[in-house]
Write a protein that holds these residues in place. Structure first.
Motif, PDB file in Angstrom:
ATOM      1  N   ILE A   1      13.423   0.640   2.587  1.00 13.53           N
ATOM      2  CA  ILE A   1      12.237   1.476   2.816  1.00 13.53           C
ATOM      3  C   ILE A   1      11.083   0.555   3.217  1.00 13.53           C
ATOM      4  O   ILE A   1      10.849  -0.475   2.576  1.00 13.53           O
ATOM      5  CB  ILE A   1      11.831   2.222   1.528  1.00 13.53           C
ATOM      6  CG1 ILE A   1      12.942   3.168   1.069  1.00 13.53           C
ATOM      7  CG2 ILE A   1      10.508   2.965   1.711  1.00 13.53           C
ATOM      8  CD1 ILE A   1      12.709   3.734  -0.346  1.00 13.53           C
ATOM      9  N   ILE A   2      10.369   0.957   4.257  1.00  8.23           N
ATOM     10  CA  ILE A   2       9.111   0.291   4.600  1.00  8.23           C
ATOM     11  C   ILE A   2       8.037   1.361   4.566  1.00  8.23           C
ATOM     12  O   ILE A   2       8.160   2.392   5.241  1.00  8.23           O
ATOM     13  CB  ILE A   2       9.165  -0.372   5.995  1.00  8.23           C
ATOM     14  CG1 ILE A   2      10.320  -1.376   6.058  1.00  8.23           C
ATOM     15  CG2 ILE A   2       7.833  -1.055   6.315  1.00  8.23           C
ATOM     16  CD1 ILE A   2      10.517  -2.010   7.433  1.00  8.23           C
ATOM     17  N   PHE A   3       6.997   1.134   3.770  1.00  2.57           N
ATOM     18  CA  PHE A   3       5.988   2.169   3.531  1.00  2.57           C
ATOM     19  C   PHE A   3       4.627   1.633   3.949  1.00  2.57           C
ATOM     20  O   PHE A   3       4.091   0.726   3.323  1.00  2.57           O
ATOM     21  CB  PHE A   3       5.986   2.537   2.043  1.00  2.57           C
ATOM     22  CG  PHE A   3       5.342   3.871   1.741  1.00  2.57           C
ATOM     23  CD1 PHE A   3       4.034   4.149   2.105  1.00  2.57           C
ATOM     24  CD2 PHE A   3       6.059   4.848   1.068  1.00  2.57           C
ATOM     25  CE1 PHE A   3       3.453   5.375   1.826  1.00  2.57           C
ATOM     26  CE2 PHE A   3       5.483   6.082   0.781  1.00  2.57           C
ATOM     27  CZ  PHE A   3       4.169   6.345   1.158  1.00  2.57           C
ATOM     28  N   ALA A   4       4.056   2.215   4.991  1.00  4.72           N
ATOM     29  CA  ALA A   4       2.734   1.796   5.476  1.00  4.72           C
ATOM     30  C   ALA A   4       1.680   2.791   4.994  1.00  4.72           C
ATOM     31  O   ALA A   4       1.808   3.992   5.244  1.00  4.72           O
ATOM     32  CB  ALA A   4       2.736   1.728   6.998  1.00  4.72           C
TER      33      ALA A   4
ATOM     34  N   ILE B   1      17.173   6.723  -4.986  1.00  8.07           N
ATOM     35  CA  ILE B   1      17.995   5.632  -4.453  1.00  8.07           C
ATOM     36  C   ILE B   1      17.602   4.295  -5.109  1.00  8.07           C
ATOM     37  O   ILE B   1      17.130   3.368  -4.452  1.00  8.07           O
ATOM     38  CB  ILE B   1      17.905   5.542  -2.906  1.00  8.07           C
ATOM     39  CG1 ILE B   1      16.457   5.633  -2.377  1.00  8.07           C
ATOM     40  CG2 ILE B   1      18.741   6.645  -2.290  1.00  8.07           C
ATOM     41  CD1 ILE B   1      16.320   5.404  -0.868  1.00  8.07           C
ATOM     42  N   PRO B   2      17.824   4.215  -6.462  1.00  7.02           N
ATOM     43  CA  PRO B   2      17.467   2.976  -7.164  1.00  7.02           C
ATOM     44  C   PRO B   2      18.209   1.784  -6.568  1.00  7.02           C
ATOM     45  O   PRO B   2      19.361   1.910  -6.161  1.00  7.02           O
ATOM     46  CB  PRO B   2      17.906   3.237  -8.611  1.00  7.02           C
ATOM     47  CG  PRO B   2      18.908   4.345  -8.530  1.00  7.02           C
ATOM     48  CD  PRO B   2      18.500   5.180  -7.352  1.00  7.02           C
ATOM     49  N   GLY B   3      17.518   0.665  -6.495  1.00  9.01           N
ATOM     50  CA  GLY B   3      18.139  -0.551  -5.966  1.00  9.01           C
ATOM     51  C   GLY B   3      17.823  -0.796  -4.512  1.00  9.01           C
ATOM     52  O   GLY B   3      17.880  -1.946  -4.052  1.00  9.01           O
ATOM     53  N   VAL B   4      17.461   0.257  -3.782  1.00  8.97           N
ATOM     54  CA  VAL B   4      17.144   0.080  -2.354  1.00  8.97           C
ATOM     55  C   VAL B   4      15.776  -0.589  -2.232  1.00  8.97           C
ATOM     56  O   VAL B   4      14.799  -0.124  -2.829  1.00  8.97           O
ATOM     57  CB  VAL B   4      17.161   1.446  -1.629  1.00  8.97           C
ATOM     58  CG1 VAL B   4      16.587   1.332  -0.229  1.00  8.97           C
ATOM     59  CG2 VAL B   4      18.596   1.985  -1.583  1.00  8.97           C
ATOM     60  N   PRO B   5      15.660  -1.699  -1.494  1.00  5.99           N
ATOM     61  CA  PRO B   5      14.391  -2.423  -1.436  1.00  5.99           C
ATOM     62  C   PRO B   5      13.284  -1.590  -0.792  1.00  5.99           C
ATOM     63  O   PRO B   5      13.548  -0.771   0.091  1.00  5.99           O
ATOM     64  CB  PRO B   5      14.710  -3.653  -0.580  1.00  5.99           C
ATOM     65  CG  PRO B   5      15.922  -3.288   0.199  1.00  5.99           C
ATOM     66  CD  PRO B   5      16.696  -2.327  -0.657  1.00  5.99           C
ATOM     67  N   ALA B   6      12.059  -1.824  -1.259  1.00  7.69           N
ATOM     68  CA  ALA B   6      10.901  -1.060  -0.777  1.00  7.69           C
ATOM     69  C   ALA B   6       9.770  -2.042  -0.477  1.00  7.69           C
ATOM     70  O   ALA B   6       9.267  -2.710  -1.374  1.00  7.69           O
ATOM     71  CB  ALA B   6      10.477  -0.047  -1.820  1.00  7.69           C
ATOM     72  N   LEU B   7       9.410  -2.110   0.790  1.00  7.83           N
ATOM     73  CA  LEU B   7       8.343  -3.014   1.232  1.00  7.83           C
ATOM     74  C   LEU B   7       7.099  -2.195   1.554  1.00  7.83           C
ATOM     75  O   LEU B   7       7.175  -1.223   2.312  1.00  7.83           O
ATOM     76  CB  LEU B   7       8.797  -3.749   2.504  1.00  7.83           C
ATOM     77  CG  LEU B   7       7.749  -4.634   3.185  1.00  7.83           C
ATOM     78  CD1 LEU B   7       7.429  -5.856   2.338  1.00  7.83           C
ATOM     79  CD2 LEU B   7       8.228  -5.060   4.568  1.00  7.83           C
ATOM     80  N   ASP B   8       5.962  -2.609   0.996  1.00 11.69           N
ATOM     81  CA  ASP B   8       4.707  -1.913   1.293  1.00 11.69           C
ATOM     82  C   ASP B   8       3.887  -2.708   2.287  1.00 11.69           C
ATOM     83  O   ASP B   8       3.706  -3.918   2.141  1.00 11.69           O
ATOM     84  CB  ASP B   8       3.935  -1.676   0.001  1.00 11.69           C
ATOM     85  CG  ASP B   8       4.580  -0.580  -0.797  1.00 11.69           C
ATOM     86  OD1 ASP B   8       4.283   0.588  -0.531  1.00 11.69           O
ATOM     87  OD2 ASP B   8       5.431  -0.896  -1.657  1.00 11.69           O
ATOM     88  N   VAL B   9       3.404  -1.991   3.298  1.00  9.04           N
ATOM     89  CA  VAL B   9       2.687  -2.618   4.413  1.00  9.04           C
ATOM     90  C   VAL B   9       1.235  -2.180   4.360  1.00  9.04           C
ATOM     91  O   VAL B   9       0.951  -0.987   4.264  1.00  9.04           O
ATOM     92  CB  VAL B   9       3.340  -2.193   5.755  1.00  9.04           C
ATOM     93  CG1 VAL B   9       2.515  -2.646   6.935  1.00  9.04           C
ATOM     94  CG2 VAL B   9       4.755  -2.740   5.845  1.00  9.04           C
ATOM     95  N   ARG B  10       0.324  -3.150   4.422  1.00  5.25           N
ATOM     96  CA  ARG B  10      -1.104  -2.851   4.343  1.00  5.25           C
ATOM     97  C   ARG B  10      -1.789  -3.260   5.638  1.00  5.25           C
ATOM     98  O   ARG B  10      -2.531  -4.237   5.672  1.00  5.25           O
ATOM     99  CB  ARG B  10      -1.720  -3.641   3.170  1.00  5.25           C
ATOM    100  CG  ARG B  10      -1.322  -3.123   1.799  1.00  5.25           C
ATOM    101  CD  ARG B  10      -2.117  -1.894   1.432  1.00  5.25           C
ATOM    102  NE  ARG B  10      -3.538  -2.100   1.575  1.00  5.25           N
ATOM    103  CZ  ARG B  10      -4.362  -2.461   0.592  1.00  5.25           C
ATOM    104  NH1 ARG B  10      -3.911  -2.637  -0.617  1.00  5.25           N
ATOM    105  NH2 ARG B  10      -5.649  -2.633   0.812  1.00  5.25           N
TER     106      ARG B  10
ATOM    107  N   LEU C   1      11.175   4.127   7.729  1.00  6.81           N
ATOM    108  CA  LEU C   1       9.821   3.606   7.958  1.00  6.81           C
ATOM    109  C   LEU C   1       8.856   4.788   7.863  1.00  6.81           C
ATOM    110  O   LEU C   1       8.953   5.733   8.650  1.00  6.81           O
ATOM    111  CB  LEU C   1       9.740   2.957   9.344  1.00  6.81           C
ATOM    112  CG  LEU C   1       8.348   2.597   9.856  1.00  6.81           C
ATOM    113  CD1 LEU C   1       7.653   1.599   8.936  1.00  6.81           C
ATOM    114  CD2 LEU C   1       8.448   2.024  11.282  1.00  6.81           C
ATOM    115  N   VAL C   2       7.939   4.700   6.909  1.00  8.81           N
ATOM    116  CA  VAL C   2       7.029   5.818   6.641  1.00  8.81           C
ATOM    117  C   VAL C   2       5.579   5.392   6.822  1.00  8.81           C
ATOM    118  O   VAL C   2       5.203   4.277   6.440  1.00  8.81           O
ATOM    119  CB  VAL C   2       7.174   6.286   5.172  1.00  8.81           C
ATOM    120  CG1 VAL C   2       6.441   7.604   4.960  1.00  8.81           C
ATOM    121  CG2 VAL C   2       8.585   6.425   4.779  1.00  8.81           C
TER     122      VAL C   2
END
Ligand code: UT7
Length: 331
Positions: A77-80, A101-110, A137-138
């Motif tokens: 997951i990429i979350f902007a 979906i525990p375990g799936v990586p989640a990257l936060d974009v600022r 990508l959200v």
């Protein structure tokens, strides 16, 4: 080498429509001023309790339905967002939990208005290196809970709206599909020309009563400065990418600029010499939804402009940081 291709885009905007007429009740403004200076006719605001993570979740469910994917198909997951639900952790983790979906990586974009393009660049790089094959990508923003809707904040508060859009990306080896090139930039000399100063860890204590009283917790913008840079940087970066890929503006099926101000989009269009049918705007309905604006417009542009597999799509953004960038992709 594989690259990232769009599979589906789901969107979600709050039900509550806020018209320009409604804004005139809160601040000294007029419907004419807002339409003439920004092109915006209405925007959406959340009802209390709805935030960026849940809007992203609803947009993602719609994208999954379109694609015929299950949440478990998502590998990252990429979350902007510049307006996450909480200071930390980022909304990527809350979305991970909502999707189950525990375990799936989640990257936060600022990266504010450029967040979707920065996120797309990371997704494409992960796919090119074989790290992940299916990525969510959200872009999701809840501006309305943080705006100064008094006359003091009118320059900022009339332009921003709430909403979310979720793109599902997958690896493709098809040379006629996927991201061709992305170019990103930042110029931090202008970081305080569009920003929210407080609460921030530079301040000790971080939260004060004064912050609420003096309005430093509200977003502030040097609007004309942002405008002048945007209309130069967006065409420049699109031309750079076209040059690098050996393409021309005539090859573009649809150009989706970040929806900051209709006058900015129209100036960029003129600068690039694009026809009206090559440019898609929907700021009239949603205002400026920052990281959500490009995918929210792209999701509508694809059916409305009859974009077919292999058609060239151009995206460009400019905003706080300053940050800016562009992407070229074959649908
Ligand atoms: O997505 C992030 C990036 N953000 C942007 O790209 C936004 C870029 N900037 C803009 O879109 C425009 O600069 C604004 C829409 C924010 C402002 O439009 P402008 O044409 O640049 O207006 P201005 O700031 O030069 O202000 C002109 C006048 C001022 O009054 P005076 O000083 O001439 O008497 C403002 O106080 O308009 C006044 N004004 C308003 N009047 C009615 C500012 N906001 C409002 C308002 N309603 N909401």
């Amino acid at each position: 080498m594989p690259r990232a291709a769009f599979v589906a885009i789901g969107t979600y905007v709050p039900d509550r429509v806020v018209t320009n007429a409604e804004l005139t009740k809160y601040m000294d403004t007029t419907e004419e001023w807002i339409v003439q200076r920004t092109g915006i006719q209405e925007r959406r605001w959340v009802e209390p309790g709805l935030g960026s993570a849940e809007m992203a979740h609803r947009a993602t469910r719609r994208a999954l339905d379109q694609a015929g994917w299950n949440p478990e198909d998502i590998e990252a997951i990429i979350f902007a967002s510049l307006s996450p639900d909480h200071m930390f952790p980022g909304d990527g983790c809350f979305l991970n939990a909502k999707l189950g979906i525990p375990g799936v990586p989640a990257l936060d974009v600022r990266n504010q208005c450029s967040g979707f393009l920065y996120g797309l660049s990371v997704a494409d790089a992960w796919i090119r290196t074989g790290t992940y094959k299916k990525i969510l990508l959200v872009g999701s923003e809840t501006h309305s809970t943080g705006l100064d809707v008094s006359t003091a904040g009118r320059d900022v508060s009339v332009i921003f709206g709430d909403g979310a859009a979720a793109a599902l990306l997958e690896a493709t080896d098809d040379p006629g599909r996927g991201v061709l090139a992305i170019e990103l930039h930042a110029d931090g000399r202008f970081a305080t020309d569009l920003w929210t100063d407080q609460p921030g860890s530079i301040h000790s204590p971080r939260n004060t009563h004064a912050m609420i009283d003096d309005g430093s917790g509200y977003p502030k913008m040097e609007g004309q400065k942002v405008f002048k840079h945007a209309i130069v940087r967006m065409p420049e970066v699109v031309r750079n990418l076209l040059g690098k890929t050996g393409l021309t503006t005539a090859d573009i099926k649809v150009f989706v600029p970040h929806q900051a101000n209709l006058r900015i989009a129209e100036t960029v269009q003129r600068s690039l010499g694009l026809r009206d049918d090559q440019v898609f705007n929907n700021i009239q309905k949603y205002g400026n939804t920052t990281a959500a604006s490009i995918p929210l417009a792209l999701a509508e542009a694809i059916p409305e402009r009859g974009v077919q597999r292999g058609d060239l799509v151009a995206l460009a953004a400019f905003g706080a940081g300053f940050t800016w960038g562009a992407a070229l992709a074959r649908w």
